[in-house]
Write an enzyme that holds these catalytic residues in place. Structure first.
Site, short mmCIF file in Angstrom:
data_model
loop_
_atom_site.label_atom_id
_atom_site.label_comp_id
_atom_site.label_asym_id
_atom_site.label_seq_id
_atom_site.Cartn_x
_atom_site.Cartn_y
_atom_site.Cartn_z
N LYS A 39 0.83 -1.21 0.00
CA LYS A 39 0.00 0.00 0.00
C LYS A 39 0.86 1.26 0.00
O LYS A 39 0.53 2.25 -0.65
CB LYS A 39 -0.93 -0.01 1.21
CG LYS A 39 -2.02 -1.06 1.13
CD LYS A 39 -2.91 -1.02 2.36
CE LYS A 39 -4.00 -2.08 2.27
NZ LYS A 39 -4.85 -2.08 3.50
N ASP A 58 4.82 -1.03 11.96
CA ASP A 58 3.55 -1.58 12.43
C ASP A 58 3.37 -1.12 13.88
O ASP A 58 4.01 -1.63 14.79
CB ASP A 58 3.57 -3.11 12.35
CG ASP A 58 2.25 -3.73 12.80
OD1 ASP A 58 1.36 -2.98 13.25
OD2 ASP A 58 2.13 -4.97 12.71
N ASN A 72 0.07 10.41 12.85
CA ASN A 72 -1.21 10.54 12.16
C ASN A 72 -2.01 9.24 12.10
O ASN A 72 -3.24 9.27 12.05
CB ASN A 72 -0.94 11.06 10.73
CG ASN A 72 -2.09 10.85 9.79
OD1 ASN A 72 -3.01 11.66 9.73
ND2 ASN A 72 -2.06 9.75 9.05
N SER A 80 -5.55 13.44 17.12
CA SER A 80 -6.59 12.89 17.98
C SER A 80 -7.90 12.97 17.18
O SER A 80 -7.90 12.80 15.97
CB SER A 80 -6.67 13.68 19.29
OG SER A 80 -7.68 13.18 20.13
N TYR A 125 -12.17 3.45 21.57
CA TYR A 125 -11.73 4.47 20.62
C TYR A 125 -11.63 5.82 21.32
O TYR A 125 -10.62 6.54 21.18
CB TYR A 125 -12.68 4.56 19.44
CG TYR A 125 -12.32 5.66 18.46
CD1 TYR A 125 -11.19 5.55 17.66
CD2 TYR A 125 -13.11 6.81 18.34
CE1 TYR A 125 -10.84 6.56 16.77
CE2 TYR A 125 -12.77 7.81 17.45
CZ TYR A 125 -11.64 7.69 16.68
OH TYR A 125 -11.29 8.70 15.80
N LYS A 162 -8.28 8.27 21.89
CA LYS A 162 -8.19 9.65 21.41
C LYS A 162 -7.90 10.63 22.55
O LYS A 162 -7.18 11.62 22.36
CB LYS A 162 -9.45 10.04 20.65
CG LYS A 162 -9.66 9.25 19.35
CD LYS A 162 -8.64 9.60 18.29
CE LYS A 162 -7.49 8.66 18.14
NZ LYS A 162 -6.54 9.03 17.07
#
Length: 312
Positions: A64, A86, A113, A169, A199, A203
């Site tokens: 990718k 990774d 990111n 975030s 999640y 964040k």
């Protein structure tokens, strides 16, 4: 009322006063963007290449990443470099920094990111942590910590005496009040919390880490920020169900918008003065979750993160 107001101002921002045309010439700058093979990271890398930076795309999949590098070369005429990383495997993180250190002696900007959003709750990192917290927080913490000497060297060589760490975030950081340390491994507490709460935890973890990094290394020229890039249409939502996606689509912006705030933090002259700030769409200073500014929680998370990575 605070969360509702923050959500509204971050979901429906005013027109940006900053654009990629405002990015200064980045010749001589060495920059890493994690997760730059797609989405916001790819748009970030594109703008950096257009302004002559030396860009490393740090990603798990070489296939990718190679495809993204070729597409970016077609679009910009400039070629990014691939760094195998990774974030869900701390040994891979260590190997990535060792590899990068054979090629570069300075790092001027690190864009943390990459991210994982609401995968199946059963998914864990190689070391047995919740996949979201392990990737989004632990992996980036370890990656950044190992790169500190190169960031300090980058700050010393920069005209403004600064190197920058930009931590992506999201508005999800607003929806939880603390870090549940009992839920970060494969525990009953984690399964009870569920994938969406994990999640949110990750964040908030991004914000806490960014703020603690700002305190610990600001005097060595490292500028650390955290940000909500906006509600952006990327493959990050690939695990969202149809019902959730129906509502998300009403507020989603295209990927180039998502790169604006982090590019402002990482490249603009104003960005050098944003240490410890939480940024919101588009290219503005926000307030964020008050839990993110809790010095005890910042310190507790940093200590915990050091403990998890000390024997890798």
């Amino acid at each position: 009322m605070g969360v509702v107001h923050s959500m509204y101002t971050e979901t429906f921002p005013p027109k940006s006063k900053f654009s990629t045309k405002d990015i200064p010439d980045l010749s001589g700058k060495v920059i890493i963007v994690t997760g730059a093979n797609t989405g916001i990271g790819k748009e970030t890398a594109k703008a950096l290449l257009e302004h002559n930076a030396k860009v490393y795309i740090a990603a798990r999949s070489s296939e990718k990443a190679t495809k993204a590098i070729q597409e970016l070369k077609t679009a910009t005429g400039k070629e990014a470099l691939y760094l195998k990383l990774d974030l869900a495997d701390l040994k891979s993180v260590k190997a990535a920094v060792e590899e990068f250190s054979t090629k570069e002696k300075e790092l001027h900007v690190l864009f943390n990111n990459a991210g994982v959003m609401i995968p199946p709750i059963e998914q864990l990192t190689a070391q047995g942590y919740d996949l979201q917290f392990g990737t989004n927080v632990i992996g980036h913490f370890y990656f950044t910590k190992l790169l500190i000497p190169l960031l300090v060297a980058g700050a010393k060589s920069s005209p403004d005496g600064k190197a920058r760490v930009v931590n992506t975030s999201s508005s999800g950081s607003l929806f939880t009040k603390t870090i549940r340390f009992d839920a970060l491994r494969d525990t009953a507490a984690r399964k009870k919390a569920g994938t969406q709460e994990m999640y949110f935890q990750s964040k908030l973890g991004n914000v806490l880490f960014a703020n603690e990094l700002a305190k610990r290394y600001g005097d060595q020229g490292i500028v650390s920020t955290s940000l909500n890039p906006g509600n952006i249409r990327t493959d990050l939502q690939r695990n969202a169900g149809k019902f959730l996606m129906f509502f998300l689509e009403l507020t989603l912006w295209d990927a180039p918008y998502g790169a604006l705030t982090q590019l402002w933090a990482g490249t603009s002259p104003e960005g050098a003065n944003l240490n410890g700030k939480y940024l919101i769409p588009w290219a503005r200073i926000g307030t964020g979750n008050k839990a993110g500014n809790d010095p005890k929680l910042q310190g507790d998370l940093w200590k915990w993160l050091e403990e998890q990575t000390e024997n890798i």
